[in-house]
Design a protein around this motif. Structure first.
Motif, PDB file in Angstrom:
ATOM      1  N   GLY A 112       8.520   0.308   4.941  1.00 45.94           N
ATOM      2  CA  GLY A 112       8.364  -0.597   4.884  1.00 45.94           C
ATOM      3  C   GLY A 112       7.752  -1.374   5.740  1.00 45.94           C
ATOM      4  N   MET A 113       8.415  -2.665   5.521  1.00 40.32           N
ATOM      5  CA  MET A 113       7.166  -3.797   6.322  1.00 40.32           C
ATOM      6  C   MET A 113       6.562  -3.986   7.791  1.00 40.32           C
ATOM      7  SD  MET A 113       6.750  -7.031   4.826  1.00 40.32           S
ATOM      8  CE  MET A 113       8.416  -7.421   4.122  1.00 40.32           C
ATOM      9  N   TYR A 114       4.973  -4.296   7.913  1.00 44.30           N
ATOM     10  CA  TYR A 114       4.760  -5.092   9.024  1.00 44.30           C
ATOM     11  C   TYR A 114       3.948  -5.937   8.726  1.00 44.30           C
ATOM     12  CZ  TYR A 114       5.445   0.491   9.313  1.00 44.30           C
ATOM     13  OH  TYR A 114       5.749   1.499   9.351  1.00 44.30           O
ATOM     14  N   PHE A 115       3.447  -6.073  10.260  1.00 41.37           N
ATOM     15  CA  PHE A 115       2.939  -7.648   9.907  1.00 41.37           C
ATOM     16  C   PHE A 115       1.145  -7.435   9.808  1.00 41.37           C
ATOM     17  CE2 PHE A 115       7.366  -8.080  10.555  1.00 41.37           C
ATOM     18  CZ  PHE A 115       7.346  -9.743   9.236  1.00 41.37           C
ATOM     19  N   ILE A 116       0.611  -7.926   9.638  1.00 37.98           N
ATOM     20  CA  ILE A 116      -0.946  -7.977  10.182  1.00 37.98           C
ATOM     21  C   ILE A 116      -1.015  -9.497  11.321  1.00 37.98           C
ATOM     22  CG2 ILE A 116      -2.993  -8.212   9.677  1.00 37.98           C
ATOM     23  CD1 ILE A 116      -1.828  -5.573   8.010  1.00 37.98           C
ATOM     24  N   ARG A 117      -1.460  -9.863  12.375  1.00 36.85           N
ATOM     25  CA  ARG A 117      -1.443 -10.695  13.580  1.00 36.85           C
ATOM     26  C   ARG A 117      -2.768 -10.989  13.328  1.00 36.85           C
ATOM     27  NH1 ARG A 117       1.432 -12.850  18.144  1.00 36.85           N
ATOM     28  NH2 ARG A 117       0.608 -15.192  17.248  1.00 36.85           N
ATOM     29  N   THR A 121       5.127  -3.885  13.431  1.00 37.10           N
ATOM     30  CA  THR A 121       6.653  -4.116  13.417  1.00 37.10           C
ATOM     31  C   THR A 121       7.032  -5.152  13.869  1.00 37.10           C
ATOM     32  OG1 THR A 121       6.856  -3.111  15.663  1.00 37.10           O
ATOM     33  CG2 THR A 121       6.835  -0.916  14.261  1.00 37.10           C
ATOM     34  N   LEU A 122       8.043  -4.920  12.496  1.00 40.30           N
ATOM     35  CA  LEU A 122       8.877  -5.820  13.114  1.00 40.30           C
ATOM     36  C   LEU A 122       9.718  -5.978  14.186  1.00 40.30           C
ATOM     37  CD1 LEU A 122      11.453  -5.108  10.086  1.00 40.30           C
ATOM     38  CD2 LEU A 122       9.816  -6.803   9.845  1.00 40.30           C
ATOM     39  N   ASP A 123       9.959  -5.468  15.446  1.00 39.30           N
ATOM     40  CA  ASP A 123      10.584  -6.206  16.339  1.00 39.30           C
ATOM     41  C   ASP A 123       9.454  -6.158  16.978  1.00 39.30           C
ATOM     42  OD1 ASP A 123       9.379  -3.011  16.642  1.00 39.30           O
ATOM     43  OD2 ASP A 123      11.365  -2.649  17.318  1.00 39.30           O
ATOM     44  N   GLY A 124       7.847  -6.614  17.018  1.00 39.38           N
ATOM     45  CA  GLY A 124       6.501  -6.877  18.049  1.00 39.38           C
ATOM     46  C   GLY A 124       6.227  -5.336  18.425  1.00 39.38           C
ATOM     47  N   ASP A 125       5.890  -4.667  18.164  1.00 36.62           N
ATOM     48  CA  ASP A 125       4.687  -3.112  19.265  1.00 36.62           C
ATOM     49  C   ASP A 125       3.865  -3.294  18.048  1.00 36.62           C
ATOM     50  OD1 ASP A 125       7.191  -2.165  20.510  1.00 36.62           O
ATOM     51  OD2 ASP A 125       7.931  -1.182  18.833  1.00 36.62           O
ATOM     52  N   VAL A 126       2.808  -2.861  18.548  1.00 38.68           N
ATOM     53  CA  VAL A 126       1.668  -3.007  17.825  1.00 38.68           C
ATOM     54  C   VAL A 126       1.426  -1.308  17.814  1.00 38.68           C
ATOM     55  CG1 VAL A 126      -1.226  -2.794  18.356  1.00 38.68           C
ATOM     56  CG2 VAL A 126       0.683  -4.479  19.611  1.00 38.68           C
ATOM     57  N   VAL A 127       1.155  -1.592  16.145  1.00 34.81           N
ATOM     58  CA  VAL A 127       1.351  -0.104  15.359  1.00 34.81           C
ATOM     59  C   VAL A 127      -0.077  -0.180  14.939  1.00 34.81           C
ATOM     60  CG1 VAL A 127       1.012   1.041  13.918  1.00 34.81           C
ATOM     61  CG2 VAL A 127       2.964   0.009  13.531  1.00 34.81           C
ATOM     62  N   ALA A 164       4.214  -1.018   3.502  1.00 36.92           N
ATOM     63  CA  ALA A 164       3.927  -0.105   3.338  1.00 36.92           C
ATOM     64  C   ALA A 164       4.444   1.030   2.342  1.00 36.92           C
ATOM     65  CB  ALA A 164       3.780   0.487   4.614  1.00 36.92           C
ATOM     66  N   ILE A 165       4.481   1.863   1.381  1.00 32.37           N
ATOM     67  CA  ILE A 165       5.741   2.557   0.044  1.00 32.37           C
ATOM     68  C   ILE A 165       5.032   3.806   0.186  1.00 32.37           C
ATOM     69  CG2 ILE A 165       6.131   0.332  -0.544  1.00 32.37           C
ATOM     70  CD1 ILE A 165       4.340   1.903  -3.133  1.00 32.37           C
ATOM     71  N   LYS A 166       6.061   4.341   0.348  1.00 31.37           N
ATOM     72  CA  LYS A 166       5.563   6.021   0.159  1.00 31.37           C
ATOM     73  C   LYS A 166       6.617   6.173  -1.416  1.00 31.37           C
ATOM     74  CE  LYS A 166       5.534   7.634   4.245  1.00 31.37           C
ATOM     75  NZ  LYS A 166       5.349   8.360   5.982  1.00 31.37           N
ATOM     76  N   ILE A 180       1.124  -1.563  -0.278  1.00 31.48           N
ATOM     77  CA  ILE A 180      -0.109   0.094  -0.324  1.00 31.48           C
ATOM     78  C   ILE A 180       0.524   1.190  -0.174  1.00 31.48           C
ATOM     79  CG2 ILE A 180      -1.649  -1.198   1.306  1.00 31.48           C
ATOM     80  CD1 ILE A 180      -1.284   0.537   3.899  1.00 31.48           C
ATOM     81  N   ASN A 181       0.030   2.154  -0.992  1.00 34.06           N
ATOM     82  CA  ASN A 181       1.040   3.552  -0.701  1.00 34.06           C
ATOM     83  C   ASN A 181       0.402   4.332   0.221  1.00 34.06           C
ATOM     84  OD1 ASN A 181       1.794   5.861  -1.526  1.00 34.06           O
ATOM     85  ND2 ASN A 181       2.031   5.945  -3.566  1.00 34.06           N
ATOM     86  N   VAL A 182       0.933   4.818   1.272  1.00 39.94           N
ATOM     87  CA  VAL A 182       0.085   5.453   2.542  1.00 39.94           C
ATOM     88  C   VAL A 182      -0.180   6.828   2.143  1.00 39.94           C
ATOM     89  CG1 VAL A 182       1.262   3.841   4.418  1.00 39.94           C
ATOM     90  CG2 VAL A 182       2.534   5.897   3.200  1.00 39.94           C
ATOM     91  N   GLU A 183       0.415   7.888   1.193  1.00 39.58           N
ATOM     92  CA  GLU A 183       0.748   8.943   0.643  1.00 39.58           C
ATOM     93  C   GLU A 183      -0.849   9.100  -0.114  1.00 39.58           C
ATOM     94  OE1 GLU A 183       4.414   9.939  -1.078  1.00 39.58           O
ATOM     95  OE2 GLU A 183       5.226  10.686   0.525  1.00 39.58           O
ATOM     96  N   THR A 184      -1.279   8.046  -1.040  1.00 41.34           N
ATOM     97  CA  THR A 184      -2.229   7.756  -1.149  1.00 41.34           C
ATOM     98  C   THR A 184      -3.272   7.589  -0.763  1.00 41.34           C
ATOM     99  OG1 THR A 184      -2.056   6.577  -2.917  1.00 41.34           O
ATOM    100  CG2 THR A 184      -0.730   8.297  -3.235  1.00 41.34           C
ATOM    101  N   GLY A 185      -3.853   7.287   0.529  1.00 42.49           N
ATOM    102  CA  GLY A 185      -4.816   6.699   0.618  1.00 42.49           C
ATOM    103  C   GLY A 185      -5.091   5.549   0.787  1.00 42.49           C
ATOM    104  N   GLU A 186      -4.656   4.873  -0.172  1.00 44.15           N
ATOM    105  CA  GLU A 186      -4.414   3.006  -0.497  1.00 44.15           C
ATOM    106  C   GLU A 186      -4.333   2.223   1.245  1.00 44.15           C
ATOM    107  OE1 GLU A 186      -1.479   1.216  -2.631  1.00 44.15           O
ATOM    108  OE2 GLU A 186      -1.733   2.637  -4.334  1.00 44.15           O
TER     109      GLU A 186
END
Length: 124
Positions: free
Chosen positions: A102-107, A66-72, A121-123, A40-46
């Motif tokens: 960057g890379m995110y995880f859906i848990r 996130t990659l280190d396990g923090d909940v976004v 997520a890209i910009k 997804i492109n976060v700048e365009t709201g995808e």
């Protein structure tokens, strides 16, 4: 099938050819969790869509990490009935701000479900 016209010879309008193609069914990923748009492109709201198929009713949590396990962001936390449920993530954190690229995880945790899927997520 879907039908379309194409030119066999790019500079010859008389070379129109009719062709068709079939759309296949959506293939679900294993484990009851499918990501329908994982870049997804976060700048365009995808948005990415998370399809969760619960085999039975129970407590369900869908979160972005996130990659280190923090909940976004927590997309859903609560009771869910048996069946398919759709959740969307638009590339924002819990404060509504766009995330870094960057890379995110859906848990997804639920009755009979413990799955993790990747989203980029890209910009531009």
């Amino acid at each position: 099938p879907l039908y379309a016209l194409r030119l066999k010879a790019p500079n010859d309008p008389a070379s129109i050819d009719l062709w068709s193609f079939d759309i296949s069914a959506i293939k679900k990923q294993a484990g009851g969790v499918s990501i329908l748009n994982n870049v997804i492109n976060v700048e365009t709201g995808e948005k990415c869509t998370i399809a969760v198929t619960a085999e039975k009713a129970g407590s369900l949590s869908v979160m972005v990490m996130t990659l280190d396990g923090d909940v976004v962001k927590v997309l859903y936390s609560g009771h869910a009935e048996k069946g398919e449920h759709l959740y969307r993530w638009n590339g924002t954190n819990k404060n509504g701000e766009a995330v870094a690229r960057g890379m995110y995880f859906i848990r997804v945790l639920g009755p009979g479900i413990d799955e993790t899927r990747k989203v980029m997520a890209i910009k531009e």
